[in-house]
Design a protein around this motif. Sequence first.
Motif, PDB file in Angstrom:
ATOM      1  N   UNK A   1      16.075 -20.388 -39.428  1.00 41.76           N
ATOM      2  CA  UNK A   1      16.984 -19.704 -38.582  1.00 41.76           C
ATOM      3  C   UNK A   1      17.487 -20.712 -37.402  1.00 41.76           C
ATOM      4  N   UNK A   2      18.764 -20.831 -37.221  1.00 39.09           N
ATOM      5  CA  UNK A   2      19.179 -21.768 -36.211  1.00 39.09           C
ATOM      6  C   UNK A   2      19.122 -21.093 -34.719  1.00 39.09           C
ATOM      7  N   UNK A   3      19.149 -22.184 -33.917  1.00 42.43           N
ATOM      8  CA  UNK A   3      19.136 -21.592 -32.397  1.00 42.43           C
ATOM      9  C   UNK A   3      20.561 -20.873 -32.261  1.00 42.43           C
ATOM     10  N   UNK A   4      20.268 -19.569 -31.937  1.00 44.88           N
ATOM     11  CA  UNK A   4      21.830 -18.830 -31.396  1.00 44.88           C
ATOM     12  C   UNK A   4      22.541 -19.513 -30.343  1.00 44.88           C
ATOM     13  N   UNK A   5      23.713 -19.344 -30.220  1.00 38.17           N
ATOM     14  CA  UNK A   5      24.553 -19.739 -29.243  1.00 38.17           C
ATOM     15  C   UNK A   5      25.441 -18.549 -28.478  1.00 38.17           C
ATOM     16  N   UNK A   6      25.334 -18.236 -27.502  1.00 38.73           N
ATOM     17  CA  UNK A   6      25.784 -17.257 -26.431  1.00 38.73           C
ATOM     18  C   UNK A   6      27.051 -17.962 -25.476  1.00 38.73           C
ATOM     19  N   UNK A   7      28.127 -17.307 -26.012  1.00 39.26           N
ATOM     20  CA  UNK A   7      29.232 -17.928 -25.315  1.00 39.26           C
ATOM     21  C   UNK A   7      29.884 -16.896 -24.228  1.00 39.26           C
ATOM     22  N   UNK A   8      30.083 -17.469 -22.901  1.00 39.30           N
ATOM     23  CA  UNK A   8      30.470 -16.424 -21.901  1.00 39.30           C
ATOM     24  C   UNK A   8      30.802 -17.118 -20.834  1.00 39.30           C
ATOM     25  N   UNK A   9      31.741 -16.508 -19.810  1.00 38.93           N
ATOM     26  CA  UNK A   9      31.955 -17.251 -18.477  1.00 38.93           C
ATOM     27  C   UNK A   9      30.767 -17.490 -17.548  1.00 38.93           C
ATOM     28  N   UNK A  10      31.009 -18.278 -16.842  1.00 37.34           N
ATOM     29  CA  UNK A  10      29.713 -18.485 -15.659  1.00 37.34           C
ATOM     30  C   UNK A  10      29.821 -17.388 -14.517  1.00 37.34           C
ATOM     31  N   UNK A  11      29.749 -16.163 -14.986  1.00 35.70           N
ATOM     32  CA  UNK A  11      29.437 -15.109 -14.143  1.00 35.70           C
ATOM     33  C   UNK A  11      28.590 -14.109 -15.065  1.00 35.70           C
ATOM     34  N   UNK A  12      28.188 -12.987 -14.329  1.00 37.60           N
ATOM     35  CA  UNK A  12      27.234 -12.373 -14.870  1.00 37.60           C
ATOM     36  C   UNK A  12      28.095 -11.390 -16.107  1.00 37.60           C
ATOM     37  N   UNK A  13      29.023 -10.615 -15.638  1.00 36.07           N
ATOM     38  CA  UNK A  13      29.876  -9.796 -16.763  1.00 36.07           C
ATOM     39  C   UNK A  13      29.138  -9.092 -17.494  1.00 36.07           C
ATOM     40  N   UNK A  14      29.876  -9.010 -18.751  1.00 41.25           N
ATOM     41  CA  UNK A  14      29.249  -8.349 -20.003  1.00 41.25           C
ATOM     42  C   UNK A  14      28.403  -9.096 -20.685  1.00 41.25           C
ATOM     43  N   UNK A  15      28.274 -10.310 -20.437  1.00 39.65           N
ATOM     44  CA  UNK A  15      27.403 -11.356 -21.151  1.00 39.65           C
ATOM     45  C   UNK A  15      26.143 -11.412 -20.507  1.00 39.65           C
TER      46      UNK A  15
END
Length: 210
Positions: A1-15
Motif C-alpha cells: 500500500x502506498x502512502x496516502x496523500x491528503x490534499x486540502x487548503x492550509x486551513x482546518x475546514x473540512x479537511x
Amino acid sequence: MTVPKLYYFSIRGYGEYIRLLLIDNGIKFEDIRFPWQSNEWAELKKTMKFGQVPCYKVDGQEIVQAGAIMRHLGRVHKLNGSNEQEATFLDMLFDAIRDVRLKYIRYVYFDEGSREDMVNKTLPESLERLECQFEIHPGDFIIGNKLSYTDYILFEELDIYHVLDGKILDKFPALKAFWERMWQRPNLKPYLEKRTKDNVWISAVEKGMN
C-alpha cells in the motif's frame, strides 16, 4: 500500500476531520496543503477528477467529499462500529453534525445572523440535540467505548465552537467531557497544541477565531 496523500487548503475546514483521524490512528500520510485561492490550487484543480478538495489519493484511487473519505477510512480502519445498527447511527450523526457546521459557515462566510445568536441560540439548540444522541451509548465515545470515524467530526466541531465562545460547552457536560478527553489523546495532543500555537485558521476568513 502506498502512502496516502491528503490534499486540502492550509486551513482546518473540512479537511481537518480527515487529518485528525489519520494522526490519531497513527496512519502515515502526506498532508499536502496550499493557500486558499492560490495559483498552486488553480493548477492542481485542473488535474483532479472533480476539481475539489478535500481529496484523498491512495493506491491509484482518488476520493473526494469529506463524508465519503471519512466513511472510507471508517470501513478500512475498523472505525465504523461493530454492526449495521452502529454504522447507521454513526452515518446519521455524522450528517447531523455537518448540518450544524453549515449554520456556522453561513454565519462566517455570508454574515447570516449575529455572533450573539450563534452563541446563545443557534449552536446551543443543536448541541442540546447532540448531547442527547451522545448519551444513548454510555462510554467515552459516540458508540460507547469503541472509537469511530464520527468521533473526529464531533470533536473538531466542538473545538471550533469552543474557539468561538469558551463557555459554550459548559451546559453540555457529556459533550464537554468528550471534547476534553479527545484533547488528551497522546497522538492528537501534540498536533492540537501546535495547531493552536500556529494559529491555523478554522476557515478561509478569520471571523470566528479568538
